[in-house]
Design a protein around this motif. Sequence first.
Motif: not given
Ligand SMILES: [Zn+2]
Length: 236
Positions: A192-194, A196-198, A202-204, A206-208
């Motif tokens: 899910a983490h990787e 979401a990086h698509l 960043d780790h904003s 919105e990302f989380w």
């Molecule tokens: Zn990351």
Amino acid sequence: MKITLLTGKTFDISEAVGMNIKVVQAKGARKLTLRIDTKERVPVLSVPKWCSKKHAVSFINEHMDWLIENLSKMPPIKHFTDGMEISLFGQKVQIKHCPNERRGTWLEDNMLYVSGSAEFLHRRVKDYIKKQAESEFFRISLQLAAQIGQKLNSVCIKDTKSRWGSCSSLHNINYSWRIALAPKEVIDYLMAHEVAHLKHQDHSAEFWKCVDELNHDWQKGHKWLKKNGKSLYSYQ
Ligand SMILES: [Zn+2]
């Protein structure tokens, strides 16, 4: 994570102290500092610019007791062996060595059968996990990517210890093969983490939010990885 900026070549003191030691010149460092890189399983000596080889060697000799004590505290290297139980993609699997078979490596009823001679068993299991991880992680990641309308080109399995996964702007994702040995919730969190990086590089916030959208339970895996992730590095 502390980042050491390297400012050039250093000397090699491994032979002088009788132990493999990595020497790095850290930018702006005023004194010598010694730590153990538990991922690479090697002591790292950061030295200031003025430091001579002789000075570095005597520093290590002064701290030899500390070094030996802390190296011995590191989790032992794990090799895949006959009868060993491992968690493979979240499933308990037992390794069974079949020296007389010539069928490669195959999974059947939670048993991982490995043909060939014992000396290649570890390598065979590792190769099998890497190969399976490539298709399994691609399958999971592709599903997740579709959920947020993102394109995923490829998934590559890496042996690096610096990170569990990474995602490029070209929509390719890399994962460490060791993640296949982690509990299922960890695998699900990392994917899910990787993925979401698509969408967010960043780790904003919105990302989380996107990670949470893909996996409401992500915190469990996240915590496990922070606390226990190091244990996976025991597999060489
Ligand atoms: Zn990351």
